[in-house]
Write an enzyme that holds these catalytic residues in place. Structure first.
Site, short mmCIF file in Angstrom:
data_model
loop_
_atom_site.label_atom_id
_atom_site.label_comp_id
_atom_site.label_asym_id
_atom_site.label_seq_id
_atom_site.Cartn_x
_atom_site.Cartn_y
_atom_site.Cartn_z
N ARG A 153 0.85 -1.18 0.00
CA ARG A 153 0.00 0.00 0.00
C ARG A 153 0.89 1.24 0.00
O ARG A 153 1.97 1.25 0.59
CB ARG A 153 -0.93 0.02 1.22
CG ARG A 153 -2.02 -1.03 1.19
CD ARG A 153 -3.07 -0.72 0.13
NE ARG A 153 -4.18 -1.67 0.12
CZ ARG A 153 -4.27 -2.72 -0.69
NH1 ARG A 153 -3.28 -2.97 -1.54
NH2 ARG A 153 -5.33 -3.51 -0.64
N HIS A 175 -0.79 0.42 -9.96
CA HIS A 175 -1.46 -0.53 -9.06
C HIS A 175 -1.98 -1.74 -9.84
O HIS A 175 -3.15 -2.11 -9.77
CB HIS A 175 -2.62 0.14 -8.31
CG HIS A 175 -2.96 -0.57 -7.03
ND1 HIS A 175 -3.48 0.08 -5.94
CD2 HIS A 175 -2.85 -1.87 -6.66
CE1 HIS A 175 -3.69 -0.78 -4.95
NE2 HIS A 175 -3.31 -1.98 -5.37
#
Length: 306
Positions: free
Chosen positions: A221, A269
């Site tokens: 993250r 991502h």
């Protein structure tokens, strides 16, 4: 009962169709277009609005749309609500492939050669000999990465919050042991769960403990990394480079320095994307298990946050 889909920033039409097909006897609604919030017992969520949870008086289960649950504020959920996550075997395969690919790209100087090609420079160099990968976070994804790296003749160490025993991997779980491991890291791969304890884990203090030739690969993250500290470390040659697949704000702002930094490789991502069929089948299975009183699959320990 009904199932509510509350996923921000995504076209949910295919998810809604797939769930409706798999759960023909269950009403599937999408936030905020839900007729009767009192009927909602199961929510599939990702970055759901904070004010939504208090409007669901009969909520029993919340499932994260992804492998992590950091998009759900557990403090807003009643204690009796069960939280689950998605477990996709393909995610582990894809993540291992991504990590191996980017480590090899750094080892073989591929980014340097792309830049030299643009400058029409013919400057061959040997690949780096560095071979030690340290993985932060050693759950399913971390272990899959380790197996792929070992098969490609890398030395692998791992840090986790609970003891692990994996053949050929140097596993530690005591924070006091981490500094000596960081000092040996040629490649540092972040796969930590995002919790209050791991937010900002990769900061100036940690980066200064790495060798100057080390490379950071963050596929967990964006909030794990203090961006200003990483930029400082790169600008001052504290570490050699970074591959970043995740960011504190996504999409990354157009003016962010990461976009044009010569030592940063960015991807949007995409290291490991959940398969829609896998996600919706797991949700459908857990809805049926909830209805029949069976224990749900892939439950999260709310005290740990993963």
């Amino acid at each position: 009962m009904s199932v509510l889909v509350a996923i921000s920033g995504r076209d949910c039409s295919k998810i809604m169709t797939a769930l409706a097909t798999k759960l023909p006897d269950v009403k599937i609604s999408q936030w905020p277009d839900c007729d009767n919030l009192e009927d909602v017992e199961f929510v599939l969520a990702w970055l759901a609005p904070a004010d939504m949870w208090a409007q669901l008086p009969n909520l029993k289960v919340v499932s994260s749309f992804g492998a992590g649950i950091d998009s759900i504020d557990l403090n807003l959920l009643p204690d009796n609500v069960v939280v689950t996550r998605i477990v996709d075997e393909n995610l582990a395969h894809d993540m291992a492939e991504y990590v191996l690919t980017h480590i090899l790209a750094h080892k073989l100087r591929l980014k340097d050669y792309v830049i030299k090609q643009q400058q029409r420079q013919w400057l061959p160099k040997r690949a780096y000999s560095h071979n030690h990968v340290v993985i932060l976070g050693f759950g399913e994804l971390g272990q899959s990465c380790a197996k792929r790296l070992l098969a490609n003749n890398f030395t692998v160490s791992a840090f986790s919050q609970s003891p692990k025993n994996i053949a050929e991997v140097n596993c530690i779980h005591q924070a006091s042991e981490l500094p000596s491991l960081l000092a040996q890291a040629d490649y540092l791969v972040c796969l930590l769960p995002l919790t209050t304890q791991t937010k900002g884990f990769i900061n100036r203090n940690l980066l200064m403990q790495l060798p100057s030739h080390a490379v950071l690969i963050n596929v967990a993250r964006g909030q794990h990394v203090v961006a200003d500290d990483l930029l400082w470390a790169l600008d001052n040659q504290i570490i050699r480079g970074a591959t970043l697949d995740v960011f504190a704000q996504e999409p990354l702002a157009a003016e962010h320095p990461f976009w044009h930094h010569s030592a940063v490789t960015m991807t949007p991502h995409c290291a490991a994307l959940s398969d829609l069929e896998t996600v919706t089948q797991q949700i459908a299975n857990n809805v049926q298990r909830m209805k029949t009183g069976l224990k749900l699959n892939n439950q999260v320990d709310r005290t740990k946050g993963y």
